[in-house]
Design a protein around this motif. Structure first.
Motif, mmCIF file in Angstrom:
data_model
loop_
_atom_site.group_PDB
_atom_site.id
_atom_site.type_symbol
_atom_site.label_atom_id
_atom_site.label_comp_id
_atom_site.label_asym_id
_atom_site.label_seq_id
_atom_site.Cartn_x
_atom_site.Cartn_y
_atom_site.Cartn_z
ATOM 1 N N LEU A 28 35.754 50.631 -43.045
ATOM 2 C CA LEU A 28 35.518 51.800 -42.204
ATOM 3 C C LEU A 28 34.098 52.300 -42.426
ATOM 4 O O LEU A 28 33.606 52.324 -43.557
ATOM 5 C CB LEU A 28 36.506 52.920 -42.528
ATOM 6 N N GLY A 29 33.450 52.741 -41.356
ATOM 7 C CA GLY A 29 32.114 53.294 -41.448
ATOM 8 C C GLY A 29 32.124 54.786 -41.203
ATOM 9 O O GLY A 29 32.722 55.266 -40.240
ATOM 10 N N SER A 30 31.462 55.531 -42.088
ATOM 11 C CA SER A 30 31.441 56.986 -41.999
ATOM 12 C C SER A 30 30.037 57.503 -42.282
ATOM 13 O O SER A 30 29.277 56.895 -43.045
ATOM 14 C CB SER A 30 32.425 57.590 -43.015
ATOM 15 N N ARG A 31 29.700 58.641 -41.686
ATOM 16 C CA ARG A 31 28.431 59.286 -42.008
ATOM 17 C C ARG A 31 28.462 59.893 -43.407
ATOM 18 O O ARG A 31 27.420 60.131 -44.007
ATOM 19 C CB ARG A 31 28.114 60.365 -40.964
ATOM 20 N N HIS A 32 29.677 60.141 -43.910
ATOM 21 C CA HIS A 32 29.827 60.728 -45.239
ATOM 22 C C HIS A 32 30.871 59.942 -46.021
ATOM 23 O O HIS A 32 31.965 60.450 -46.313
ATOM 24 C CB HIS A 32 30.235 62.201 -45.125
ATOM 25 N N PRO A 33 30.576 58.687 -46.362
ATOM 26 C CA PRO A 33 31.595 57.838 -47.005
ATOM 27 C C PRO A 33 32.081 58.368 -48.343
ATOM 28 O O PRO A 33 33.233 58.146 -48.712
ATOM 29 C CB PRO A 33 30.870 56.496 -47.174
ATOM 30 N N GLN A 34 31.232 59.103 -49.048
ATOM 31 C CA GLN A 34 31.638 59.627 -50.353
ATOM 32 C C GLN A 34 32.735 60.678 -50.239
ATOM 33 O O GLN A 34 33.441 60.953 -51.218
ATOM 34 C CB GLN A 34 30.424 60.227 -51.084
ATOM 35 N N GLU A 35 32.929 61.219 -49.040
ATOM 36 C CA GLU A 35 33.964 62.232 -48.819
ATOM 37 C C GLU A 35 35.249 61.640 -48.259
ATOM 38 O O GLU A 35 36.215 62.365 -48.016
ATOM 39 C CB GLU A 35 33.446 63.307 -47.863
ATOM 40 N N ARG A 36 35.292 60.318 -48.045
ATOM 41 C CA ARG A 36 36.438 59.695 -47.393
ATOM 42 C C ARG A 36 37.106 58.663 -48.294
ATOM 43 O O ARG A 36 37.649 57.670 -47.841
ATOM 44 C CB ARG A 36 35.992 59.028 -46.081
ATOM 45 N N GLY A 37 37.139 58.947 -49.588
ATOM 46 C CA GLY A 37 37.752 58.017 -50.529
ATOM 47 C C GLY A 37 39.257 58.131 -50.629
ATOM 48 O O GLY A 37 39.885 57.432 -51.435
ATOM 49 N N ASP A 38 39.876 58.987 -49.826
ATOM 50 C CA ASP A 38 41.318 59.246 -49.912
ATOM 51 C C ASP A 38 42.114 58.523 -48.833
ATOM 52 O O ASP A 38 43.298 58.808 -48.631
ATOM 53 C CB ASP A 38 41.568 60.750 -49.775
ATOM 54 N N LEU A 39 41.505 57.573 -48.143
ATOM 55 C CA LEU A 39 42.141 56.969 -46.971
ATOM 56 C C LEU A 39 42.960 55.731 -47.294
ATOM 57 O O LEU A 39 43.684 55.230 -46.441
ATOM 58 C CB LEU A 39 41.075 56.613 -45.928
ATOM 59 N N GLY A 40 42.828 55.206 -48.502
ATOM 60 C CA GLY A 40 43.527 53.968 -48.832
ATOM 61 C C GLY A 40 42.916 52.756 -48.169
ATOM 62 O O GLY A 40 43.551 51.699 -48.083
ATOM 63 N N LEU A 41 41.685 52.886 -47.706
ATOM 64 C CA LEU A 41 40.941 51.814 -47.052
ATOM 65 C C LEU A 41 39.505 51.865 -47.544
ATOM 66 O O LEU A 41 38.993 52.939 -47.869
ATOM 67 C CB LEU A 41 40.958 51.985 -45.534
ATOM 68 N N PRO A 42 38.814 50.732 -47.594
ATOM 69 C CA PRO A 42 37.415 50.758 -48.012
ATOM 70 C C PRO A 42 36.544 51.468 -46.978
ATOM 71 O O PRO A 42 36.732 51.294 -45.771
ATOM 72 C CB PRO A 42 37.046 49.279 -48.137
ATOM 73 N N VAL A 43 35.610 52.274 -47.457
ATOM 74 C CA VAL A 43 34.727 53.051 -46.589
ATOM 75 C C VAL A 43 33.295 52.875 -47.068
ATOM 76 O O VAL A 43 33.031 52.869 -48.271
ATOM 77 C CB VAL A 43 35.096 54.550 -46.594
ATOM 78 N N ALA A 44 32.375 52.740 -46.130
ATOM 79 C CA ALA A 44 30.954 52.624 -46.442
ATOM 80 C C ALA A 44 30.163 53.411 -45.408
ATOM 81 O O ALA A 44 30.726 53.979 -44.465
ATOM 82 C CB ALA A 44 30.524 51.160 -46.461
ATOM 83 N N GLY A 45 28.860 53.444 -45.570
ATOM 84 C CA GLY A 45 28.009 54.079 -44.578
ATOM 85 C C GLY A 45 28.007 53.309 -43.273
ATOM 86 O O GLY A 45 28.403 52.142 -43.217
ATOM 87 N N LEU A 46 27.530 53.941 -42.226
ATOM 88 C CA LEU A 46 27.560 53.329 -40.909
ATOM 89 C C LEU A 46 26.723 52.052 -40.856
ATOM 90 O O LEU A 46 27.160 51.024 -40.338
ATOM 91 C CB LEU A 46 27.052 54.323 -39.863
#
Length: 206
Positions: A28-46
């Motif tokens: 998943l790509g997010s503008r604020h990946p450090q705030e989206r660690g609770d999704l149960g999926l890997p998250v990184a910057g866009l």
């Protein structure tokens, strides 16, 4: 495949879980990946998400999608299939942000080296990943100018539970207008059936 999904909302998460269950590598790509660690999926910057992806999915609000993609940059997106599932609606859902065009067309125009396929925007996130849970098969539409990109998208739709018999290629990217403008009929049907989990089906003469 390595599938990058821009966005962390219901649509992006549903697609990511389903494609991961089918064996794909999702991010998943997010503008604020450090705030989206609770999704149960890997998250990184866009940018990182786009750079890693074999296939990129735009699951961001349609009104901001173009600006977000421009922030990533055309060189990063060049040559990468972009599946667009977004619809641009005003905050009160009373108007389209692209009333005389479509988000899919505008993305393709802005990024000519990125093949864009529009699909999955005529249903809610539950139906996207569980079409077999409905009372009978429905139809999912594909719009785009690149046949190879459409073929790849079709295979990924199959992994979500959409057989080839339910997939309908309706033409070039300009036909994305029909898919996106369906949003108002979708909302009307949802009010009539008191649910957002439904789909439509194209029926023809035998």
């Amino acid at each position: 495949m390595r599938i990058g999904l821009l966005g962390t909302g219901n649509v992006a998460r549903a697609l990511a879980h389903s494609w991961r269950a089918a064996g794909h590598d999702v991010l998943l790509g997010s503008r604020h990946p450090q705030e989206r660690g609770d999704l149960g999926l890997p998250v990184a910057g866009l940018g990182e998400t786009a750079a890693r992806a074999d296939v990129l999915v735009n699951a961001t609000p349609g009104g901001v999608s173009l600006d977000l993609l421009r922030s990533i940059g055309a060189p990063v997106l060049a040559g990468t299939l972009l599946i667009d599932v977004g619809v641009g609606l005003s905050d009160d859902f009373s108007a389209l942000t692209h009333p005389n065009s479509s988000l899919g067309e505008l993305i393709q125009e802005a990024f000519p080296l990125t093949p864009v396929v529009k699909t999955l925007c005529t249903m809610d996130s539950t139906t996207m990943v569980a079409p077999g849970d409905l009372t009978e098969p429905g139809t999912v539409f594909l719009s785009g100018d690149d046949p190879e990109a459409k073929a790849t998208t079709g295979r990924l739709l199959t992994d979500l539970g959409w057989p080839a018999s339910s997939q309908l290629d309706i033409g070039g990217i300009t036909t994305a207008r029909g898919q996106e403008h369906f949003a108002f009929l979708f909302m009307g049907i949802a009010g009539g059936v008191h649910s957002h989990t439904f789909n439509i089906k194209v029926v023809t003469r035998p």
